[in-house]
Design a protein around this motif. Structure first.
Motif, PDB file in Angstrom:
ATOM      1  N   ARG A 147      20.248   3.460  11.671  1.00 20.80           N
ATOM      2  CA  ARG A 147      20.767   4.747  12.124  1.00 20.80           C
ATOM      3  C   ARG A 147      22.252   4.574  12.418  1.00 20.80           C
ATOM      4  O   ARG A 147      22.762   3.444  12.497  1.00 20.80           O
ATOM      5  CB  ARG A 147      20.021   5.262  13.344  1.00 20.80           C
ATOM      6  CG  ARG A 147      19.935   4.300  14.518  1.00 20.80           C
ATOM      7  CD  ARG A 147      18.974   4.823  15.583  1.00 20.80           C
ATOM      8  NE  ARG A 147      19.299   6.176  15.990  1.00 20.80           N
ATOM      9  CZ  ARG A 147      20.068   6.444  17.052  1.00 20.80           C
ATOM     10  NH1 ARG A 147      20.569   5.466  17.781  1.00 20.80           N
ATOM     11  NH2 ARG A 147      20.318   7.680  17.390  1.00 20.80           N
ATOM     12  N   ALA A 148      22.961   5.664  12.528  1.00 20.49           N
ATOM     13  CA  ALA A 148      24.420   5.631  12.649  1.00 20.49           C
ATOM     14  C   ALA A 148      24.859   4.746  13.811  1.00 20.49           C
ATOM     15  O   ALA A 148      24.600   5.047  14.979  1.00 20.49           O
ATOM     16  CB  ALA A 148      24.952   7.044  12.848  1.00 20.49           C
ATOM     17  N   GLY A 149      25.501   3.631  13.463  1.00 20.59           N
ATOM     18  CA  GLY A 149      26.084   2.766  14.484  1.00 20.59           C
ATOM     19  C   GLY A 149      25.110   1.895  15.231  1.00 20.59           C
ATOM     20  O   GLY A 149      25.504   1.151  16.132  1.00 20.59           O
ATOM     21  N   GLN A 150      23.819   1.930  14.894  1.00 20.59           N
ATOM     22  CA  GLN A 150      22.849   1.140  15.645  1.00 20.59           C
ATOM     23  C   GLN A 150      21.684   0.774  14.743  1.00 20.59           C
ATOM     24  O   GLN A 150      20.736   1.540  14.585  1.00 20.59           O
ATOM     25  CB  GLN A 150      22.339   1.925  16.873  1.00 20.59           C
ATOM     26  CG  GLN A 150      21.439   1.098  17.787  1.00 20.59           C
ATOM     27  CD  GLN A 150      21.021   1.889  19.021  1.00 20.59           C
ATOM     28  OE1 GLN A 150      21.566   2.947  19.308  1.00 20.59           O
ATOM     29  NE2 GLN A 150      20.058   1.369  19.754  1.00 20.59           N
ATOM     30  N   ASP A 151      21.732  -0.408  14.134  1.00 22.18           N
ATOM     31  CA  ASP A 151      20.656  -0.905  13.280  1.00 22.18           C
ATOM     32  C   ASP A 151      19.802  -1.888  14.068  1.00 22.18           C
ATOM     33  O   ASP A 151      20.299  -2.638  14.916  1.00 22.18           O
ATOM     34  CB  ASP A 151      21.218  -1.585  12.034  1.00 22.18           C
ATOM     35  CG  ASP A 151      21.984  -0.608  11.153  1.00 22.18           C
ATOM     36  OD1 ASP A 151      21.797   0.607  11.331  1.00 22.18           O
ATOM     37  OD2 ASP A 151      22.772  -1.062  10.317  1.00 22.18           O
ATOM     38  N   PHE A 152      18.501  -1.892  13.766  1.00 23.97           N
ATOM     39  CA  PHE A 152      17.571  -2.744  14.509  1.00 23.97           C
ATOM     40  C   PHE A 152      16.569  -3.351  13.540  1.00 23.97           C
ATOM     41  O   PHE A 152      16.063  -2.665  12.649  1.00 23.97           O
ATOM     42  CB  PHE A 152      16.835  -1.929  15.577  1.00 23.97           C
ATOM     43  CG  PHE A 152      15.869  -2.732  16.404  1.00 23.97           C
ATOM     44  CD1 PHE A 152      16.305  -3.403  17.542  1.00 23.97           C
ATOM     45  CD2 PHE A 152      14.533  -2.838  16.047  1.00 23.97           C
ATOM     46  CE1 PHE A 152      15.417  -4.159  18.303  1.00 23.97           C
ATOM     47  CE2 PHE A 152      13.644  -3.578  16.799  1.00 23.97           C
ATOM     48  CZ  PHE A 152      14.098  -4.236  17.927  1.00 23.97           C
ATOM     49  N   SER A 153      16.276  -4.651  13.720  1.00 23.81           N
ATOM     50  CA  SER A 153      15.290  -5.354  12.898  1.00 23.81           C
ATOM     51  C   SER A 153      14.321  -6.098  13.801  1.00 23.81           C
ATOM     52  O   SER A 153      14.715  -6.668  14.828  1.00 23.81           O
ATOM     53  CB  SER A 153      15.963  -6.342  11.932  1.00 23.81           C
ATOM     54  OG  SER A 153      16.775  -5.660  11.003  1.00 23.81           O
ATOM     55  N   MET A 154      13.058  -6.079  13.408  1.00 17.84           N
ATOM     56  CA  MET A 154      12.021  -6.750  14.174  1.00 17.84           C
ATOM     57  C   MET A 154      11.042  -7.411  13.223  1.00 17.84           C
ATOM     58  O   MET A 154      10.675  -6.831  12.192  1.00 17.84           O
ATOM     59  CB  MET A 154      11.278  -5.739  15.069  1.00 17.84           C
ATOM     60  CG  MET A 154      10.056  -6.299  15.763  1.00 17.84           C
ATOM     61  SD  MET A 154      10.461  -7.616  16.950  1.00 17.84           S
ATOM     62  CE  MET A 154       8.822  -8.211  17.396  1.00 17.84           C
ATOM     63  N   GLU A 155      10.622  -8.653  13.553  1.00 20.05           N
ATOM     64  CA  GLU A 155       9.611  -9.354  12.766  1.00 20.05           C
ATOM     65  C   GLU A 155       8.613 -10.021  13.708  1.00 20.05           C
ATOM     66  O   GLU A 155       8.969 -10.496  14.785  1.00 20.05           O
ATOM     67  CB  GLU A 155      10.233 -10.420  11.859  1.00 20.05           C
ATOM     68  CG  GLU A 155      10.992  -9.876  10.670  1.00 20.05           C
ATOM     69  CD  GLU A 155      11.389 -10.966   9.691  1.00 20.05           C
ATOM     70  OE1 GLU A 155      10.576 -11.887   9.464  1.00 20.05           O
ATOM     71  OE2 GLU A 155      12.513 -10.908   9.177  1.00 20.05           O
ATOM     72  N   LEU A 156       7.371 -10.061  13.249  1.00 18.75           N
ATOM     73  CA  LEU A 156       6.319 -10.770  13.968  1.00 18.75           C
ATOM     74  C   LEU A 156       5.435 -11.448  12.935  1.00 18.75           C
ATOM     75  O   LEU A 156       4.954 -10.806  11.996  1.00 18.75           O
ATOM     76  CB  LEU A 156       5.488  -9.793  14.820  1.00 18.75           C
ATOM     77  CG  LEU A 156       4.401 -10.414  15.701  1.00 18.75           C
ATOM     78  CD1 LEU A 156       5.016 -11.320  16.763  1.00 18.75           C
ATOM     79  CD2 LEU A 156       3.567  -9.325  16.370  1.00 18.75           C
ATOM     80  N   HIS A 157       5.245 -12.766  13.081  1.00 25.46           N
ATOM     81  CA  HIS A 157       4.458 -13.556  12.137  1.00 25.46           C
ATOM     82  C   HIS A 157       3.305 -14.228  12.881  1.00 25.46           C
ATOM     83  O   HIS A 157       3.474 -14.702  13.998  1.00 25.46           O
ATOM     84  CB  HIS A 157       5.299 -14.658  11.486  1.00 25.46           C
ATOM     85  CG  HIS A 157       6.439 -14.154  10.663  1.00 25.46           C
ATOM     86  ND1 HIS A 157       6.732 -14.670   9.417  1.00 25.46           N
ATOM     87  CD2 HIS A 157       7.371 -13.195  10.883  1.00 25.46           C
ATOM     88  CE1 HIS A 157       7.792 -14.062   8.923  1.00 25.46           C
ATOM     89  NE2 HIS A 157       8.197 -13.164   9.805  1.00 25.46           N
ATOM     90  N   MET A 158       2.161 -14.289  12.222  1.00 24.18           N
ATOM     91  CA  MET A 158       1.042 -15.080  12.735  1.00 24.18           C
ATOM     92  C   MET A 158       0.483 -15.908  11.587  1.00 24.18           C
ATOM     93  O   MET A 158       0.084 -15.364  10.550  1.00 24.18           O
ATOM     94  CB  MET A 158      -0.064 -14.200  13.323  1.00 24.18           C
ATOM     95  CG  MET A 158      -1.245 -15.033  13.858  1.00 24.18           C
ATOM     96  SD  MET A 158      -2.535 -14.052  14.673  1.00 24.18           S
ATOM     97  CE  MET A 158      -3.212 -13.174  13.264  1.00 24.18           C
TER      98      MET A 158
END
Length: 262
Positions: free
Chosen positions: A69-80
């Motif tokens: 999104r404008a000016g604010q990027d976010f990434s998340m990962e979860l591994h099992m």
């Protein structure tokens, strides 16, 4: 079928197609009511997915969200990762995105004025992909993939962006007010990301009770504009070497032959 492990509940396609074609119905299907032959390409899509009688040596789950999104990027990962290399004592390791902010308690679960599921998503079994949007110029994509292989090898080495965690629940909040809840316990594995007054993204694999079917959930709720969200769940299965599967193949072929006359 004997000697097989089903990866999801499905009626064998040949049987399902046969029952559907001969059962009386008020509405004609695409192949009519006379029991006409169904093309192999259609049957292939109806048969579900299965593996043969070999042992599973590794099972892994990867969940990832890219939220732009404008000016604010976010990434998340979860591994099992679940390795069966030690036989009856599987080795379970869980990883999450390292930089999620400071540990916090009681964060997340915001109420958005424009969208709501009224808690219904928790009561649906199977694969649930939910998109609720109150805004303009938003894009959301949900994807679930199975990967089954018998190639030898070890799980990939995790990069510096991931950190190993233990079982339990964790909550985090970063400098931009984005909150993340991570769950990995007997009830399931997954996470929820809340951007205040913007939206909520959740991915999880869970079951509410021991005997319930549980679900795979991908949910995005947006109450703003100009968001691009990509949610991915990958289910990875590694089988032991083929070895001697003559009996398994013979039983499988005999079962298929028995369905031809239906």
């Amino acid at each position: 079928m004997k000697g097989m492990r089903w990866l999801k509940k499905a009626i064998p396609g040949a049987l399902a197609a046969s029952v559907w074609l001969v059962a009386p119905t008020a509405v004609a299907g695409p192949f009519g009511l006379e029991g006409e032959n169904v093309p192999d390409a259609v049957l292939a899509d109806m048969r579900g997915r299965f593996v043969d009688g070999r042992e599973v040596s590794f099972f892994g789950v990867v969940m990832a969200t890219d939220w732009q999104r404008a000016g604010q990027d976010f990434s998340m990962e979860l591994h099992m990762d679940i390795s069966f290399s030690q036989g009856f004592r599987p080795n379970i390791t869980i990883y999450r995105t390292r930089d999620l902010g400071d540990a916090s308690a009681g964060v997340g679960n915001q109420v958005l004025n424009g969208v709501s599921d009224n808690g219904a998503l928790d009561d649906i079994a199977g694969v649930v992909q939910n998109i609720q949007i109150a805004g303009d110029e938003n894009g959301v994509h949900n994807n679930v993939e199975w990967t089954v292989t018998d190639e030898s090898g070890t799980p990939q080495v995790r990069g510096p962006g991931l950190v190993q965690i233990g079982a339990g629940q964790e909550s985090f909040a970063d400098d931009n007010g984005v909150t993340t809840q991570v769950q990995a316990n007997g009830s399931g594995i997954g996470y929820q990301v809340d951007v205040p007054d913007v939206g909520t993204v959740a991915q999880r694999i869970s079951r509410r009770q021991i005997l319930s079917a549980g679900n795979i959930l991908q949910s995005t709720q947006l109450n703003s504009n100009l968001n691009q969200v990509l949610n991915r769940i990958g289910l990875n299965v590694q089988l032991a070497p083929a070895g001697n599967l003559t009996g398994v193949s013979r039983n499988f072929q005999r079962t298929l032959n028995s369905l031809q006359g239906l």
